[in-house]
Design a protein around this motif. Structure first.
Motif, PDB file in Angstrom:
ATOM      1  N   GLN A 109       0.860  -1.169   0.000  1.00 28.33           N
ATOM      2  CA  GLN A 109       0.000   0.000   0.000  1.00 28.33           C
ATOM      3  C   GLN A 109       0.909   1.236   0.000  1.00 28.33           C
ATOM      4  O   GLN A 109       1.951   1.229   0.651  1.00 28.33           O
ATOM      5  CB  GLN A 109      -0.863  -0.005   1.257  1.00 28.33           C
ATOM      6  N   SER A 124       1.249   5.075   1.207  1.00 26.70           N
ATOM      7  CA  SER A 124       0.667   6.040   2.142  1.00 26.70           C
ATOM      8  C   SER A 124       1.330   7.388   1.891  1.00 26.70           C
ATOM      9  O   SER A 124       2.543   7.467   1.747  1.00 26.70           O
ATOM     10  CB  SER A 124       0.919   5.628   3.585  1.00 26.70           C
ATOM     11  N   VAL A 125       0.532   8.437   1.849  1.00 25.70           N
ATOM     12  CA  VAL A 125       1.058   9.767   1.527  1.00 25.70           C
ATOM     13  C   VAL A 125       0.607  10.775   2.586  1.00 25.70           C
ATOM     14  O   VAL A 125      -0.571  10.781   2.980  1.00 25.70           O
ATOM     15  CB  VAL A 125       0.546  10.255   0.144  1.00 25.70           C
ATOM     16  N   PHE A 126       1.532  11.606   3.028  1.00 28.30           N
ATOM     17  CA  PHE A 126       1.188  12.664   3.982  1.00 28.30           C
ATOM     18  C   PHE A 126       0.391  13.749   3.260  1.00 28.30           C
ATOM     19  O   PHE A 126       0.777  14.203   2.179  1.00 28.30           O
ATOM     20  CB  PHE A 126       2.466  13.271   4.584  1.00 28.30           C
ATOM     21  N   ALA A 161      -7.289   8.988   5.954  1.00 34.82           N
ATOM     22  CA  ALA A 161      -7.430   9.075   7.407  1.00 34.82           C
ATOM     23  C   ALA A 161      -7.113  10.510   7.779  1.00 34.82           C
ATOM     24  O   ALA A 161      -6.080  11.041   7.371  1.00 34.82           O
ATOM     25  CB  ALA A 161      -6.451   8.124   8.081  1.00 34.82           C
ATOM     26  N   VAL A 165      -3.594  11.239   6.246  1.00 35.55           N
ATOM     27  CA  VAL A 165      -2.757  10.240   5.590  1.00 35.55           C
ATOM     28  C   VAL A 165      -3.628   9.582   4.525  1.00 35.55           C
ATOM     29  O   VAL A 165      -4.679   9.023   4.831  1.00 35.55           O
ATOM     30  CB  VAL A 165      -2.230   9.177   6.584  1.00 35.55           C
ATOM     31  N   ARG A 197      -4.161   6.702   1.901  1.00 32.17           N
ATOM     32  CA  ARG A 197      -3.664   5.337   1.688  1.00 32.17           C
ATOM     33  C   ARG A 197      -4.254   4.812   0.394  1.00 32.17           C
ATOM     34  O   ARG A 197      -5.471   4.903   0.179  1.00 32.17           O
ATOM     35  CB  ARG A 197      -4.074   4.446   2.853  1.00 32.17           C
ATOM     36  N   ALA A 257       6.013  10.004   1.408  1.00 29.33           N
ATOM     37  CA  ALA A 257       5.205   8.810   1.169  1.00 29.33           C
ATOM     38  C   ALA A 257       5.996   7.585   1.569  1.00 29.33           C
ATOM     39  O   ALA A 257       7.222   7.633   1.674  1.00 29.33           O
ATOM     40  CB  ALA A 257       4.819   8.740  -0.301  1.00 29.33           C
ATOM     41  N   THR A 261       3.776   0.211   2.612  1.00 33.14           N
ATOM     42  CA  THR A 261       3.492  -0.642   3.771  1.00 33.14           C
ATOM     43  C   THR A 261       2.849  -1.933   3.262  1.00 33.14           C
ATOM     44  O   THR A 261       1.901  -1.863   2.475  1.00 33.14           O
ATOM     45  CB  THR A 261       2.460   0.029   4.696  1.00 33.14           C
ATOM     46  N   MET A 279       7.011  18.036   7.401  1.00 29.70           N
ATOM     47  CA  MET A 279       6.971  16.581   7.587  1.00 29.70           C
ATOM     48  C   MET A 279       8.203  15.969   6.926  1.00 29.70           C
ATOM     49  O   MET A 279       8.659  16.450   5.893  1.00 29.70           O
ATOM     50  CB  MET A 279       5.703  16.075   6.887  1.00 29.70           C
ATOM     51  N   GLU A 291      10.393  12.069   5.997  1.00 30.63           N
ATOM     52  CA  GLU A 291      10.264  10.604   5.815  1.00 30.63           C
ATOM     53  C   GLU A 291      10.300   9.895   7.164  1.00 30.63           C
ATOM     54  O   GLU A 291       9.523   8.985   7.424  1.00 30.63           O
ATOM     55  CB  GLU A 291      11.442  10.078   4.983  1.00 30.63           C
ATOM     56  N   PHE A 324       7.182  10.162   9.204  1.00 28.96           N
ATOM     57  CA  PHE A 324       5.940   9.741   8.552  1.00 28.96           C
ATOM     58  C   PHE A 324       5.677   8.265   8.780  1.00 28.96           C
ATOM     59  O   PHE A 324       6.586   7.459   8.962  1.00 28.96           O
ATOM     60  CB  PHE A 324       5.992  10.043   7.055  1.00 28.96           C
ATOM     61  N   SER A 325       4.393   7.909   8.786  1.00 30.29           N
ATOM     62  CA  SER A 325       3.969   6.518   8.906  1.00 30.29           C
ATOM     63  C   SER A 325       2.608   6.422   8.262  1.00 30.29           C
ATOM     64  O   SER A 325       1.909   7.430   8.110  1.00 30.29           O
ATOM     65  CB  SER A 325       3.887   6.148  10.389  1.00 30.29           C
ATOM     66  N   ASP A 326       2.223   5.210   7.877  1.00 30.19           N
ATOM     67  CA  ASP A 326       0.866   5.045   7.356  1.00 30.19           C
ATOM     68  C   ASP A 326      -0.131   5.088   8.511  1.00 30.19           C
ATOM     69  O   ASP A 326      -1.326   5.175   8.307  1.00 30.19           O
ATOM     70  CB  ASP A 326       0.735   3.721   6.596  1.00 30.19           C
ATOM     71  N   VAL A 330      -1.763   6.914  11.627  1.00 30.12           N
ATOM     72  CA  VAL A 330      -1.992   8.248  12.176  1.00 30.12           C
ATOM     73  C   VAL A 330      -1.494   8.346  13.613  1.00 30.12           C
ATOM     74  O   VAL A 330      -0.876   9.327  14.013  1.00 30.12           O
ATOM     75  CB  VAL A 330      -3.500   8.591  12.103  1.00 30.12           C
ATOM     76  N   ILE A 343       2.183   9.164  13.872  1.00 26.48           N
ATOM     77  CA  ILE A 343       2.483  10.574  13.563  1.00 26.48           C
ATOM     78  C   ILE A 343       2.040  11.465  14.723  1.00 26.48           C
ATOM     79  O   ILE A 343       2.752  12.383  15.126  1.00 26.48           O
ATOM     80  CB  ILE A 343       1.778  11.019  12.257  1.00 26.48           C
TER      81      ILE A 343
END
Lengths: 138, 416
Positions: free
Chosen positions: A5, A7-9, A37, A44, A46, A66, A69, B359, B361, B364-366, B368, B371
């Motif tokens: 997957q 994931s992007v901020f 989310a 985030v 996804r 990004a 995961t 932000m 790398e 960051f995390s998938d 929430v 973060i």
């Protein structure tokens, strides 16, 4: 099966999601599933895409933060109780969900779940054992 | 007055030269001896003291009497690096109380009054200063400290407080809370003494209207003693400097040259009477004007205008001194890029304080919650460094301008 997957901020600003998805569109990347989310001050995004590594590269090039995961993607029935069944199967095996989202593939007409667990391989094994073996074809 | 100032300065220079090694060195470097100072007019021969000097000599370098003769310390807000500890003998506390008492009297205070002190108590000088001044006047003193608004209002109504001392933003906040509670008719306040942060004339009128009081400004800094270095009288056209204790000069911040009365420049104070922490020609970094124009209140003490800005990058946010460099230090310690933007605004007379952080790398995390955990760690580190809580906003990388030459780190939208 286990897929990557992306994931992007997403910063809290109008147009942030538009910018990210525009970048993916320009690289001809097909989004299969997507969920955002959000918290009070950031989000985030996804995504399950057809080419996650390429998506990561173009997003980074565009200045996004990004990451990839591993997640468990499984087909499931498309009727009431379908999500409950797979969630129960994981719970019974002691695997806890970090998050889950679902989508319907246009070709097959079947419903799929994307499941984030701490250990994707263990989660995948649980679902295979419970009879959820069908692969999702990108 | 000048004769008294001369007498005190001569004595003070000798005391400082003999007991404060770093200042003696400064005088020697400048080729000045205590004997060269025979009048207040010789003041400009003396070297300046900067905040950096005090920081470098933390904690004891500028202390001029043995520790056993000290009875108190107070300290500035800020980091360990930026912190300044000021020492007081009993006489120093007494003269500070005296200066604050003059401020209370100028605001109409007598022994009949109930002085409600909602400045913070502790290392911050606001609470202890006005507390001491109120004792000296003989007023009933309510050592409320800051916060707990409900209790503030309860004491204000039950004990019939007549003079409120706090930051102007807290006064505005209290006024609003009192109106919301429908208790304005039970408030007996007649005056307020508000300082420790910049406030506008508009804000003064607003507080005066909402609390049905007369609002007086007060000025001071920990390095010289605390609040009470200068104070407003009923004319409300500037603050009378307690110049028998603190001699004020205006200098050109670039050349250090003393400027004539009426010029705009950096205000510099010389403490004429303090024993434990006697600063000569202390550079405040506040931009100001002095005036000896006759005052209708009858006081002949020189008046200083409300400070009009700073010569350095220090920000005063909700009464707390904040240096952008402190924020940079925290970001670097926490693994964020040293690229940030401080956004200040004033909403309902209270400062809003946002720090935008890029932000990365690593952060960051998938997930929430991961973060958010990082974000709250950053927030805690900022709070412990600054003594005040900003709102942290995470923004996309490389969206804040890189420092090329002088980077814009602060956007101050407050209209003061």
């Amino acid at each position: 099966m286990i897929l990557e997957q992306i994931s992007v901020f997403v910063e809290n600003r109008a147009g942030a999601v538009a910018d990210i998805t525009q970048t993916l569109a320009e690289a001809d990347i097909d989004i299969k599933a997507l969920t955002l989310a959000d918290t009070g001050d950031f989000g985030v995004l996804r995504l399950i895409v057809d080419a996650p590594k390429k998506a990561l590269a173009v997003l980074k090039l565009a200045g996004s933060v990004a990451s990839l995961t591993p997640v468990v993607v499984t087909s499931m029935g498309n009727e009431p109780g379908s999500v409950a069944k797979i969630a129960r199967a994981l719970a019974d095996a002691g695997v806890s969900l970090e998050y889950i989202y679902a989508f319907v593939a246009r070709e097959a007409g079947s419903a799929y779940a994307v499941i984030r667990v701490e250990n994707a391989e263990a989660g995948d094994a649980v679902l295979l054992k419970a009879g959820y073996g069908e692969d999702f074809k990108l | 007055m000048r004769a008294l100032q001369t007498e005190r300065l001569v004595k003070q220079v000798k005391h400082t030269y003999e007991n404060v090694v770093p200042y003696r060195k400064k005088m020697q470097e400048k080729g000045v001896e205590p004997g060269d100072i025979t009048s207040i007019d010789d003041l400009s021969k003396l070297p300046f003291v900067n905040k950096d000097d005090l920081r470098d000599e933390y904690p004891h370098g500028f202390r001029a009497v043995p520790l056993e003769d000290c009875v108190r310390i107070q300290s500035t807000s800020g980091t360990t690096g930026r912190r300044v500890v000021a020492f007081y003998t009993q006489a120093d506390v007494d003269l500070w109380d005296e200066c604050c008492a003059r401020a209370i009297v100028a605001a109409g205070g007598t022994k009949e009054d109930v002085v409600h002190v909602s400045y913070g108590y502790g290392l911050f000088t606001g609470g202890p200063g006005l507390n001491g001044g109120s004792h000296k006047v003989g007023s009933l003193t309510l050592p409320m400290s800051s916060g707990n608004t409900e209790r503030q209002i309860q004491f204000m109504t039950d004990l019939e407080s007549t003079i409120l001392c706090c930051t102007p933003s807290y006064a505005a906040f209290l006024a609003e809370a009192i109106h919301e509670a429908g208790l304005i008719d039970r408030i007996k306040l007649k005056a307020g003494i508000f300082g420790a942060e910049a406030w506008s004339e508009e804000m003064r009128r607003n507080i005066e209207k909402n609390l049905r009081i007369k609002a007086y400004d007060i000025y001071g800094l920990t390095e010289t003693s605390g609040p009470g270095v200068s104070f407003e009288c009923e004319e409300q056209t500037g603050m009378h400097v307690n110049e028998d204790h603190f001699f004020a000069e205006i200098i050109d911040p670039d050349t250090g040259e003393a400027l004539p009365e009426g010029s705009k420049g950096e205000i510099v104070f010389t403490s004429l009477t303090k024993q434990a922490f006697p600063l000569l020609r202390y550079r405040t970094r506040d931009i100001c004007v002095l005036s000896r124009k006759e005052c209708s209140c009858g006081r002949t003490l020189v008046k200083m205008a409300k400070p009009m800005g700073r010569t350095d990058d220090m920000l005063i946010i909700r009464g707390v001194n904040v240096f952008p460099s402190q924020i940079e230090t925290v970001l670097l310690n926490q693994g964020y890029p040293a690229n940030y933007l401080i956004i200040l605004d004033r909403v309902n007379f209270t400062d809003t304080f946002e720090v935008q952080v890029e932000m990365t790398e690593e952060m960051f995390s998938d997930e929430v919650k991961f973060i958010e955990k990082k974000e709250s760690e950053l927030l805690a580190a900022l709070r412990s460094m600054l003594g005040i809580s900003p709102a942290v906003k995470l923004v996309a990388p490389r969206t804040i301008a890189r420092s090329e030459g002088k980077a814009v780190r602060v956007v101050d939208k407050r209209k003061i």
